[in-house]
Motif scaffolding. Structure first.
Motif, PDB file in Angstrom:
ATOM      1  N   LEU A 141      55.464  57.298  55.308  1.00 46.82           N
ATOM      2  CA  LEU A 141      56.265  58.385  54.757  1.00 46.82           C
ATOM      3  C   LEU A 141      55.489  59.121  53.675  1.00 46.82           C
ATOM      4  O   LEU A 141      54.623  58.543  53.006  1.00 46.82           O
ATOM      5  CB  LEU A 141      57.564  57.847  54.170  1.00 46.82           C
ATOM      6  CG  LEU A 141      58.560  57.275  55.167  1.00 46.82           C
ATOM      7  CD1 LEU A 141      59.749  56.689  54.430  1.00 46.82           C
ATOM      8  CD2 LEU A 141      59.002  58.324  56.168  1.00 46.82           C
ATOM      9  N   ARG A 142      55.800  60.398  53.519  1.00 47.74           N
ATOM     10  CA  ARG A 142      55.143  61.215  52.495  1.00 47.74           C
ATOM     11  C   ARG A 142      55.318  60.542  51.141  1.00 47.74           C
ATOM     12  O   ARG A 142      56.381  60.027  50.814  1.00 47.74           O
ATOM     13  CB  ARG A 142      55.730  62.609  52.472  1.00 47.74           C
ATOM     14  CG  ARG A 142      54.967  63.566  51.581  1.00 47.74           C
ATOM     15  CD  ARG A 142      55.485  64.977  51.727  1.00 47.74           C
ATOM     16  NE  ARG A 142      55.190  65.515  53.036  1.00 47.74           N
ATOM     17  CZ  ARG A 142      54.154  66.317  53.289  1.00 47.74           C
ATOM     18  NH1 ARG A 142      53.333  66.659  52.333  1.00 47.74           N
ATOM     19  NH2 ARG A 142      53.960  66.784  54.500  1.00 47.74           N
ATOM     20  N   ASN A 143      54.230  60.501  50.372  1.00 51.54           N
ATOM     21  CA  ASN A 143      54.270  59.831  49.076  1.00 51.54           C
ATOM     22  C   ASN A 143      53.417  60.576  48.076  1.00 51.54           C
ATOM     23  O   ASN A 143      52.535  61.351  48.438  1.00 51.54           O
ATOM     24  CB  ASN A 143      53.815  58.378  49.227  1.00 51.54           C
ATOM     25  CG  ASN A 143      52.411  58.271  49.774  1.00 51.54           C
ATOM     26  OD1 ASN A 143      51.445  58.335  49.023  1.00 51.54           O
ATOM     27  ND2 ASN A 143      52.281  58.114  51.084  1.00 51.54           N
ATOM     28  N   ASP A 166      47.177  55.276  55.014  1.00 47.25           N
ATOM     29  CA  ASP A 166      46.922  54.039  55.752  1.00 47.25           C
ATOM     30  C   ASP A 166      48.096  53.071  55.554  1.00 47.25           C
ATOM     31  O   ASP A 166      48.401  52.685  54.428  1.00 47.25           O
ATOM     32  CB  ASP A 166      45.633  53.413  55.232  1.00 47.25           C
ATOM     33  CG  ASP A 166      45.197  52.198  56.018  1.00 47.25           C
ATOM     34  OD1 ASP A 166      46.049  51.489  56.564  1.00 47.25           O
ATOM     35  OD2 ASP A 166      43.975  51.951  56.067  1.00 47.25           O
ATOM     36  N   PRO A 167      48.760  52.662  56.653  1.00 53.93           N
ATOM     37  CA  PRO A 167      49.899  51.762  56.526  1.00 53.93           C
ATOM     38  C   PRO A 167      49.542  50.425  55.865  1.00 53.93           C
ATOM     39  O   PRO A 167      50.352  49.858  55.135  1.00 53.93           O
ATOM     40  CB  PRO A 167      50.374  51.544  57.959  1.00 53.93           C
ATOM     41  CG  PRO A 167      49.664  52.524  58.792  1.00 53.93           C
ATOM     42  CD  PRO A 167      48.511  53.057  58.026  1.00 53.93           C
ATOM     43  N   ALA A 168      48.337  49.933  56.090  1.00 59.11           N
ATOM     44  CA  ALA A 168      47.922  48.662  55.489  1.00 59.11           C
ATOM     45  C   ALA A 168      47.809  48.801  53.974  1.00 59.11           C
ATOM     46  O   ALA A 168      48.219  47.908  53.223  1.00 59.11           O
ATOM     47  CB  ALA A 168      46.601  48.193  56.089  1.00 59.11           C
ATOM     48  N   VAL A 169      47.270  49.916  53.513  1.00 60.55           N
ATOM     49  CA  VAL A 169      47.145  50.165  52.074  1.00 60.55           C
ATOM     50  C   VAL A 169      48.533  50.276  51.457  1.00 60.55           C
ATOM     51  O   VAL A 169      48.806  49.700  50.387  1.00 60.55           O
ATOM     52  CB  VAL A 169      46.315  51.441  51.804  1.00 60.55           C
ATOM     53  CG1 VAL A 169      46.354  51.822  50.336  1.00 60.55           C
ATOM     54  CG2 VAL A 169      44.879  51.248  52.279  1.00 60.55           C
ATOM     55  N   MET A 170      49.438  50.967  52.126  1.00 59.39           N
ATOM     56  CA  MET A 170      50.801  51.110  51.613  1.00 59.39           C
ATOM     57  C   MET A 170      51.495  49.755  51.555  1.00 59.39           C
ATOM     58  O   MET A 170      52.199  49.451  50.587  1.00 59.39           O
ATOM     59  CB  MET A 170      51.601  52.083  52.480  1.00 59.39           C
ATOM     60  CG  MET A 170      52.996  52.329  51.976  1.00 59.39           C
ATOM     61  SD  MET A 170      53.096  53.006  50.303  1.00 59.39           S
ATOM     62  CE  MET A 170      52.793  54.732  50.622  1.00 59.39           C
ATOM     63  N   ALA A 171      51.299  48.923  52.558  1.00 59.02           N
ATOM     64  CA  ALA A 171      51.934  47.602  52.581  1.00 59.02           C
ATOM     65  C   ALA A 171      51.451  46.748  51.416  1.00 59.02           C
ATOM     66  O   ALA A 171      52.251  46.073  50.758  1.00 59.02           O
ATOM     67  CB  ALA A 171      51.655  46.904  53.909  1.00 59.02           C
ATOM     68  N   VAL A 172      50.151  46.771  51.133  1.00 58.33           N
ATOM     69  CA  VAL A 172      49.600  45.994  50.016  1.00 58.33           C
ATOM     70  C   VAL A 172      50.155  46.514  48.692  1.00 58.33           C
ATOM     71  O   VAL A 172      50.570  45.734  47.829  1.00 58.33           O
ATOM     72  CB  VAL A 172      48.053  46.037  50.022  1.00 58.33           C
ATOM     73  CG1 VAL A 172      47.476  45.470  48.736  1.00 58.33           C
ATOM     74  CG2 VAL A 172      47.513  45.281  51.224  1.00 58.33           C
ATOM     75  N   GLU A 206      53.314  61.337  55.901  1.00 55.37           N
ATOM     76  CA  GLU A 206      52.098  61.788  55.243  1.00 55.37           C
ATOM     77  C   GLU A 206      51.165  62.381  56.301  1.00 55.37           C
ATOM     78  O   GLU A 206      50.909  61.747  57.330  1.00 55.37           O
ATOM     79  CB  GLU A 206      51.426  60.596  54.541  1.00 55.37           C
ATOM     80  CG  GLU A 206      50.339  60.964  53.584  1.00 55.37           C
ATOM     81  CD  GLU A 206      50.804  61.788  52.401  1.00 55.37           C
ATOM     82  OE1 GLU A 206      50.038  62.693  52.021  1.00 55.37           O
ATOM     83  OE2 GLU A 206      51.894  61.559  51.858  1.00 55.37           O
ATOM     84  N   PRO A 207      50.685  63.601  56.084  1.00 52.16           N
ATOM     85  CA  PRO A 207      49.744  64.200  57.044  1.00 52.16           C
ATOM     86  C   PRO A 207      48.528  63.288  57.216  1.00 52.16           C
ATOM     87  O   PRO A 207      47.998  62.756  56.248  1.00 52.16           O
ATOM     88  CB  PRO A 207      49.344  65.519  56.377  1.00 52.16           C
ATOM     89  CG  PRO A 207      50.466  65.831  55.439  1.00 52.16           C
ATOM     90  CD  PRO A 207      50.973  64.497  54.963  1.00 52.16           C
ATOM     91  N   GLY A 208      48.156  63.067  58.460  1.00 52.82           N
ATOM     92  CA  GLY A 208      47.003  62.229  58.755  1.00 52.82           C
ATOM     93  C   GLY A 208      47.349  60.761  58.928  1.00 52.82           C
ATOM     94  O   GLY A 208      46.469  59.942  59.169  1.00 52.82           O
ATOM     95  N   SER A 209      48.636  60.419  58.817  1.00 49.93           N
ATOM     96  CA  SER A 209      49.022  59.013  58.960  1.00 49.93           C
ATOM     97  C   SER A 209      49.537  58.699  60.364  1.00 49.93           C
ATOM     98  O   SER A 209      49.999  57.588  60.618  1.00 49.93           O
ATOM     99  CB  SER A 209      50.107  58.658  57.942  1.00 49.93           C
ATOM    100  OG  SER A 209      51.349  59.240  58.294  1.00 49.93           O
ATOM    101  N   ASN A 210      49.454  59.657  61.258  1.00 48.91           N
ATOM    102  CA  ASN A 210      49.967  59.495  62.622  1.00 48.91           C
ATOM    103  C   ASN A 210      51.438  59.101  62.638  1.00 48.91           C
ATOM    104  O   ASN A 210      51.879  58.342  63.495  1.00 48.91           O
ATOM    105  CB  ASN A 210      49.134  58.465  63.398  1.00 48.91           C
ATOM    106  CG  ASN A 210      47.715  58.917  63.603  1.00 48.91           C
ATOM    107  OD1 ASN A 210      47.449  60.100  63.823  1.00 48.91           O
ATOM    108  ND2 ASN A 210      46.777  57.987  63.509  1.00 48.91           N
TER     109      ASN A 210
END
Length: 56
Positions: A22-24, A30-36, A14-18
Protein backbone atom coordinates in the motif's frame (compact mmCIF):
# COMPACT_ATOMS: atom_id res chain seq x y z
CA UNK A 1 -13.32 -12.17 -4.69
CA UNK A 2 -12.28 -10.37 -1.52
CA UNK A 3 -14.57 -10.16 1.49
CA UNK A 4 -13.78 -6.47 1.74
CA UNK A 5 -13.90 -3.72 -0.82
CA UNK A 6 -11.57 -0.77 -0.52
CA UNK A 7 -12.07 2.42 -2.48
CA UNK A 8 -10.33 5.75 -2.84
CA UNK A 9 -6.86 6.50 -1.53
CA UNK A 10 -7.01 3.51 0.86
CA UNK A 11 -6.85 1.24 -2.20
CA UNK A 12 -3.75 2.85 -3.71
CA UNK A 13 -0.59 0.81 -3.95
CA UNK A 14 2.95 2.12 -4.00
CA UNK A 15 4.05 2.68 -7.61
CA UNK A 16 6.55 0.00 -8.58
CA UNK A 17 5.35 -2.49 -5.97
CA UNK A 18 3.29 -4.53 -8.45
CA UNK A 19 0.25 -3.91 -6.28
CA UNK A 20 1.80 -5.67 -3.26
CA UNK A 21 2.47 -2.69 -0.95
CA UNK A 22 0.00 0.00 0.00
CA UNK A 23 1.05 3.59 -0.62
CA UNK A 24 3.18 4.80 2.28
CA UNK A 25 5.06 7.92 3.33
CA UNK A 26 8.43 6.17 3.22
CA UNK A 27 8.02 5.10 -0.41
CA UNK A 28 8.70 1.44 0.42
CA UNK A 29 7.99 -0.77 -2.57
CA UNK A 30 9.38 -4.14 -1.45
CA UNK A 31 6.91 -6.28 0.54
CA UNK A 32 9.76 -7.96 2.45
CA UNK A 33 11.14 -4.59 3.58
CA UNK A 34 7.66 -3.49 4.67
CA UNK A 35 7.13 -6.73 6.60
CA UNK A 36 10.42 -6.29 8.51
CA UNK A 37 9.63 -2.65 9.28
CA UNK A 38 6.12 -3.49 10.50
CA UNK A 39 7.44 -6.32 12.67
CA UNK A 40 10.15 -4.14 14.20
CA UNK A 41 7.70 -1.32 14.95
CA UNK A 42 5.23 -3.76 16.52
CA UNK A 43 7.97 -5.22 18.76
CA UNK A 44 9.10 -1.73 19.76
CA UNK A 45 5.52 -0.82 20.62
CA UNK A 46 5.08 -3.96 22.70
CA UNK A 47 8.31 -3.29 24.60
CA UNK A 48 7.11 0.24 25.31
CA UNK A 49 3.90 -1.14 26.76
CA UNK A 50 5.90 -3.47 29.05
CA UNK A 51 8.06 -0.58 30.32
CA UNK A 52 4.91 1.34 31.25
CA UNK A 53 3.62 -1.61 33.26
CA UNK A 54 0.79 -2.29 30.84
CA UNK A 55 -0.04 -5.77 29.64
CA UNK A 56 -1.18 -6.35 26.11
Amino acid sequence: MSRYSVVGSAAECEPGSNGLVLRNRLGIKDPAVMAVLERDLLLRSMRGQEKCGRSI
